[in-house]
Design a protein around this motif. Structure first.
Motif, PDB file in Angstrom:
ATOM      1  N   CYS A  46      72.635  22.516 -18.588  1.00 53.35           N
ATOM      2  CA  CYS A  46      72.269  21.128 -18.853  1.00 53.35           C
ATOM      3  C   CYS A  46      73.555  20.301 -18.890  1.00 53.35           C
ATOM      4  O   CYS A  46      74.633  20.834 -19.148  1.00 53.35           O
ATOM      5  CB  CYS A  46      71.537  21.034 -20.191  1.00 53.35           C
ATOM      6  SG  CYS A  46      71.040  19.357 -20.666  1.00 53.35           S
ATOM      7  N   THR A  47      73.430  19.005 -18.631  1.00 50.52           N
ATOM      8  CA  THR A  47      74.620  18.152 -18.645  1.00 50.52           C
ATOM      9  C   THR A  47      74.305  16.781 -19.223  1.00 50.52           C
ATOM     10  O   THR A  47      74.874  15.779 -18.813  1.00 50.52           O
ATOM     11  CB  THR A  47      75.207  18.012 -17.227  1.00 50.52           C
ATOM     12  OG1 THR A  47      76.418  17.285 -17.275  1.00 50.52           O
ATOM     13  CG2 THR A  47      74.230  17.348 -16.274  1.00 50.52           C
ATOM     14  N   VAL A  48      73.418  16.759 -20.222  1.00 49.30           N
ATOM     15  CA  VAL A  48      72.906  15.483 -20.694  1.00 49.30           C
ATOM     16  C   VAL A  48      73.977  14.652 -21.401  1.00 49.30           C
ATOM     17  O   VAL A  48      74.014  13.426 -21.273  1.00 49.30           O
ATOM     18  CB  VAL A  48      71.662  15.700 -21.588  1.00 49.30           C
ATOM     19  CG1 VAL A  48      72.007  16.483 -22.844  1.00 49.30           C
ATOM     20  CG2 VAL A  48      71.020  14.359 -21.945  1.00 49.30           C
ATOM     21  N   VAL A  49      74.873  15.292 -22.165  1.00 48.43           N
ATOM     22  CA  VAL A  49      75.933  14.564 -22.847  1.00 48.43           C
ATOM     23  C   VAL A  49      77.221  15.371 -22.757  1.00 48.43           C
ATOM     24  O   VAL A  49      77.222  16.557 -22.402  1.00 48.43           O
ATOM     25  CB  VAL A  49      75.588  14.297 -24.340  1.00 48.43           C
ATOM     26  CG1 VAL A  49      74.396  13.369 -24.466  1.00 48.43           C
ATOM     27  CG2 VAL A  49      75.338  15.593 -25.082  1.00 48.43           C
ATOM     28  N   THR A  52      77.323  18.632 -24.612  1.00 45.66           N
ATOM     29  CA  THR A  52      76.575  19.673 -23.908  1.00 45.66           C
ATOM     30  C   THR A  52      77.437  20.287 -22.816  1.00 45.66           C
ATOM     31  O   THR A  52      77.445  21.517 -22.628  1.00 45.66           O
ATOM     32  CB  THR A  52      75.294  19.090 -23.289  1.00 45.66           C
ATOM     33  OG1 THR A  52      74.526  18.463 -24.309  1.00 45.66           O
ATOM     34  CG2 THR A  52      74.471  20.182 -22.632  1.00 45.66           C
ATOM     35  N   GLU A  53      78.165  19.464 -22.080  1.00 47.96           N
ATOM     36  CA  GLU A  53      79.047  19.968 -21.024  1.00 47.96           C
ATOM     37  C   GLU A  53      80.075  20.941 -21.601  1.00 47.96           C
ATOM     38  O   GLU A  53      80.328  22.002 -21.020  1.00 47.96           O
ATOM     39  CB  GLU A  53      79.751  18.808 -20.328  1.00 47.96           C
ATOM     40  CG  GLU A  53      78.812  17.893 -19.564  1.00 47.96           C
ATOM     41  CD  GLU A  53      79.516  16.630 -19.114  1.00 47.96           C
ATOM     42  OE1 GLU A  53      80.777  16.615 -19.137  1.00 47.96           O
ATOM     43  OE2 GLU A  53      78.831  15.660 -18.754  1.00 47.96           O
ATOM     44  N   ARG A  54      80.673  20.573 -22.738  1.00 47.55           N
ATOM     45  CA  ARG A  54      81.669  21.459 -23.350  1.00 47.55           C
ATOM     46  C   ARG A  54      81.017  22.783 -23.759  1.00 47.55           C
ATOM     47  O   ARG A  54      81.606  23.858 -23.591  1.00 47.55           O
ATOM     48  CB  ARG A  54      82.301  20.768 -24.561  1.00 47.55           C
ATOM     49  CG  ARG A  54      83.184  19.582 -24.211  1.00 47.55           C
ATOM     50  CD  ARG A  54      84.094  19.206 -25.375  1.00 47.55           C
ATOM     51  NE  ARG A  54      83.340  18.862 -26.582  1.00 47.55           N
ATOM     52  CZ  ARG A  54      82.950  17.633 -26.888  1.00 47.55           C
ATOM     53  NH1 ARG A  54      83.241  16.624 -26.072  1.00 47.55           N
ATOM     54  NH2 ARG A  54      82.288  17.384 -28.018  1.00 47.55           N
ATOM     55  N   ASN A  55      79.804  22.688 -24.299  1.00 47.99           N
ATOM     56  CA  ASN A  55      79.095  23.912 -24.682  1.00 47.99           C
ATOM     57  C   ASN A  55      78.804  24.794 -23.472  1.00 47.99           C
ATOM     58  O   ASN A  55      78.888  26.028 -23.553  1.00 47.99           O
ATOM     59  CB  ASN A  55      77.797  23.564 -25.404  1.00 47.99           C
ATOM     60  CG  ASN A  55      78.021  22.980 -26.781  1.00 47.99           C
ATOM     61  OD1 ASN A  55      79.086  23.171 -27.376  1.00 47.99           O
ATOM     62  ND2 ASN A  55      77.040  22.255 -27.290  1.00 47.99           N
ATOM     63  N   MET A  56      78.447  24.167 -22.336  1.00 55.11           N
ATOM     64  CA  MET A  56      78.152  24.927 -21.125  1.00 55.11           C
ATOM     65  C   MET A  56      79.404  25.643 -20.608  1.00 55.11           C
ATOM     66  O   MET A  56      79.355  26.806 -20.218  1.00 55.11           O
ATOM     67  CB  MET A  56      77.585  24.012 -20.040  1.00 55.11           C
ATOM     68  CG  MET A  56      76.215  23.413 -20.341  1.00 55.11           C
ATOM     69  SD  MET A  56      74.867  24.616 -20.499  1.00 55.11           S
ATOM     70  CE  MET A  56      74.852  24.899 -22.279  1.00 55.11           C
ATOM     71  N   THR A  73      73.713  27.844 -12.510  1.00 59.92           N
ATOM     72  CA  THR A  73      72.832  26.927 -11.810  1.00 59.92           C
ATOM     73  C   THR A  73      72.443  25.797 -12.759  1.00 59.92           C
ATOM     74  O   THR A  73      73.021  25.651 -13.830  1.00 59.92           O
ATOM     75  CB  THR A  73      71.600  27.676 -11.266  1.00 59.92           C
ATOM     76  OG1 THR A  73      70.862  26.798 -10.405  1.00 59.92           O
ATOM     77  CG2 THR A  73      70.716  28.188 -12.383  1.00 59.92           C
ATOM     78  N   GLY A  74      71.495  24.966 -12.363  1.00 64.35           N
ATOM     79  CA  GLY A  74      71.048  23.885 -13.227  1.00 64.35           C
ATOM     80  C   GLY A  74      71.815  22.586 -13.006  1.00 64.35           C
ATOM     81  O   GLY A  74      72.624  22.452 -12.085  1.00 64.35           O
ATOM     82  N   CYS A  75      71.583  21.628 -13.897  1.00 66.52           N
ATOM     83  CA  CYS A  75      72.070  20.261 -13.686  1.00 66.52           C
ATOM     84  C   CYS A  75      73.592  20.166 -13.644  1.00 66.52           C
ATOM     85  O   CYS A  75      74.156  19.504 -12.776  1.00 66.52           O
ATOM     86  CB  CYS A  75      71.526  19.348 -14.779  1.00 66.52           C
ATOM     87  SG  CYS A  75      69.728  19.200 -14.742  1.00 66.52           S
ATOM     88  N   MET A  76      74.277  20.791 -14.595  1.00 69.51           N
ATOM     89  CA  MET A  76      75.733  20.691 -14.597  1.00 69.51           C
ATOM     90  C   MET A  76      76.324  21.405 -13.396  1.00 69.51           C
ATOM     91  O   MET A  76      77.320  20.953 -12.810  1.00 69.51           O
ATOM     92  CB  MET A  76      76.314  21.247 -15.895  1.00 69.51           C
ATOM     93  CG  MET A  76      77.821  21.022 -16.002  1.00 69.51           C
ATOM     94  SD  MET A  76      78.470  21.520 -17.607  1.00 69.51           S
ATOM     95  CE  MET A  76      80.232  21.257 -17.333  1.00 69.51           C
TER      96      MET A  76
END
Length: 431
Positions: A46-49, A52-56, A73-76
Motif C-alpha cells: 500500500c502507498t496511501v501515506v 505507510t511507504e516507510r513501513n512497506m 506487488t501492489g500500489c507502492m
C-alpha cells in the motif's frame, strides 16, 4: 512446487488481488506456508501515506532477509517501485498478474492427482492431462507429476460440455504441457480435442494453456489451422522459450532450440491475422553468459510477444541445476531489470496500437471498483469502467471501442448497435 508466504496491506482491492494470486498459485500446485518455511515471499503493498511507504520499505527489507526470493506487488510497487531498488532491496517488483508465473520459476503448472473441472464465476477450468514429457534441469514439478497421463478425448469433451451447460463462458484448457496431450498413447491429440470442444453447442471462448515449443513444433501447422477455423478459440498461445541462447537451452535440457520457437511463431503469423504470443524467459541461469543474455534480449526485440513473463532463476532442491554454481544476485538483478524494461516497452507498444480499434470482447470477471475485465479475440485484456451504468456484467459479449491503454491492458467503452441506437437507449455520450 513452491512454498509461498504472502502478506497484504491496504484496501479491499489489494486483498482481492492477493486472493486471485493465491487462487492461481493453488491451481498450479503451490502451497501457502509460514514465513520461516517459505521458498518465496510475496508482499502486496500500500502507498496511501508517507508513513505507510516507510513501513512497506521496512517490511520488504525484513522479508528479503528471511527468504531466498522476494516479490513485491501492489500500489507502492507500481507507483514507486524505484524506492525499493534505491533502498537496496533485492526483489522482483511486478504487477500482481505477473506474480503467479514468477513464483513458478519457469516450471510447469501442477494440477492435483484428482484434478477435475472447476467453474469459477463464468470461467471453467478444464485440466486435460497430468504430467509432461520434459526433463528440464531446473524444474521440481516433474517429481510431483511424472510423465504425461492423458484421459481420452471424449472424456475431456464431456467435461467441457458440462462446464458450458453449467454456465461457463470461458473455458481454460490447462495442464503441465498442453502440447503433449496424447503422447502417452503415441498420438498428438490436442488439435482433435480443441476441434471437438469448439463443436459444443453454446456461445463461449476457449483459452489454451501453456504448451512447450518442443511439443507444439511437430503439430504447429495443424494446430494453427484449428485456431484459424474456430472462432471459439482465443487466438492466443503461451509458448515459453525461456532463453534466446541454444547453449543455455541445452543446459536447461529444454526440448527445443530457438529456431523451433521461431518456426512456430512464423506459422501462426502466416495463419492468423491477429493473435497474441505469450512467452517466458528465465534470467540468470547459472551458465548464462552476457552473450547468452543479449541473445535473449535480441529474441524479445525480434518476435515482440505481447505478454512476457520474466523470472529470475532460483535453485529448487533436488534439481540438477541446483548443483551448478550460480550467478551473483546483483548480476541476475541487473539482467532481470534490463529485460523487464524491454518487456514493458514491447507490451506497452502492442496495447497502445489498439487505441481507436473496435473489438468484440467477452466480459470475464469483475475488476476493481465498478469495472469488468474483458478479453478480445486474441485474449488481450480490456477494461470497461462504469459497468453498472453500461449494464455490463461477467458473461456478456459486447462490442467496444478502445479509448486508452496502459502497459498490460486497455480501457474501452461499449459501442451501441444500430438497433440500440434506434431504441434510443442512453449511453454516456448522450448525457
Amino acid at each position: 512446487m513452491a512454498r509461498y508466504h504472502i502478506e497484504t496491506y491496504g484496501c479491499t482491492s489489494n486483498r482481492g488481488e492477493s486472493r486471485e494470486i493465491e487462487r492461481r498459485l493453488r491451481d498450479a500446485g503451490h502451497h501457502r506456508t509460514e514465513l520461516d518455511e517459505a521458498d518465496v515471499a510475496i508482499l502486496n503493498t500500500c502507498t496511501v501515506v508517507e508513513k505507510t511507504e516507510r513501513n512497506m520499505l521496512r517490511r520488504a527489507e525484513e522479508l528479503e532477509g528471511a527468504v531466498a526470493d522476494l516479490i513485491i506487488t501492489g500500489c507502492m510497487a507500481l507507483a514507486q517501485g524505484e524506492e525499493f531498488r534505491e533502498a537496496g532491496v533485492d526483489a522482483q517488483v511486478l504487477h500482481w498478474e505477473e506474480v503467479p508465473t514468477a513464483v513458478t520459476n519457469g516450471e510447469c503448472p501442477t494440477t492435483t492427482p484428482d484434478a477435475e473441472p472447476i467453474l469459477d464465476g463464468v470461467v471453467g477450468i478444464l485440466p486435460i492431462a497430468r504430467g509432461c514429457m520434459s526433463n528440464c534441469s531446473y524444474c521440481i514439478t516433474k517429481f510431483a507429476t511424472g510423465r504425461i497421463d492423458s484421459p481420452p478425448v471424449e472424456a475431456n469433451v464431456e467435461k467441457a460440455r458440462a462446464l458450458v451447460h453449467a454456465g461457463a463462458k470461458e473455458l481454460r484448457v490447462t495442464g503441465q504441457d498442453t502440447g503433449v496431450y496424447g503422447w502417452d498413447e503415441g498420438e498428438r491429440k490436442l488439435p482433435e480435442l480443441l476441434d471437438r470442444i469448439c463443436d459444443i453447442e453454446g456461445e463461449f471462448r476457449v483459452r489454451v494453456g501453456m504448451a512447450n515449443p518442443g511439443g507444439i513444433h511437430g503439430i504447429r501447422e495443424e494446430l494453427a489451422d484449428v485456431f484459424a477455423r474456430n472462432e471459439e478459440l482465443y487466438d492466443f498461445i503461451h509458448l515459453p522459450v525461456q532463453s534466446g541462447s541454444d547453449t543455455v537451452l541445452e543446459e536447461m535440457r529444454r526440448q527445443h532450440r530457438v529456431e523451433k520457437f521461431r518456426d512456430i511463431v512464423g506459422t501462426f503469423d502466416e495463419r492468423l491475422d491477429h493473435w497474441t504470443l505469450s512467452t517466458d524467459f528465465i534470467v540468470g541461469f547459472p551458465t548464462e553468459t552476457e552473450a547468452d543474455h543479449e541473445a535473449s534480449m535480441e529474441l524479445l526485440r525480434e518476435v515482440r510477444p505481447e505478454k512476457v513473463n520474466v523470472t529470475r532463476f532460483s535453485k529448487r532442491p533436488g534439481t540438477d541445476a541446483a548443483d551448478l554454481k550460480g550467478l551473483g544476485g546483483t548480476l541476475k538483478k541487473e539482467r532481470s531489470k534490463a529485460m523487464s524494461e524491454l518487456k514493458r516497452e514491447v507490451v506497452r507498444e502492442a496495447h497502445a496500437a489498439m487505441v481507436g480499434d473496435r473489438r468484440r470482447v467477452l466480459c470475464v470477471e469483475q475488476g476493481t471498483g465498478d469495472s469488468v475485465k474483458c478479453r478480445d479475440s486474441a485474449y488481450r485484456q480490456v477494461i470497461v469502467r462504469d459497468a453498472t451504468e453500461h449494464g455490463v456484467e461477467p458473461g456478456d459479449f459486447l462490442d467496444v471501442e478502445v479509448t486508452s491503454a496502459e502497459t498490460v491492458y486497455c480501457f474501452a467503452e461499449p459501442v451501441r448497435s444500430a438497433a440500440e441506437r434506434a431504441d434510443g437507449a442512453p449511453t454516456p455520450a448522450d448525457d
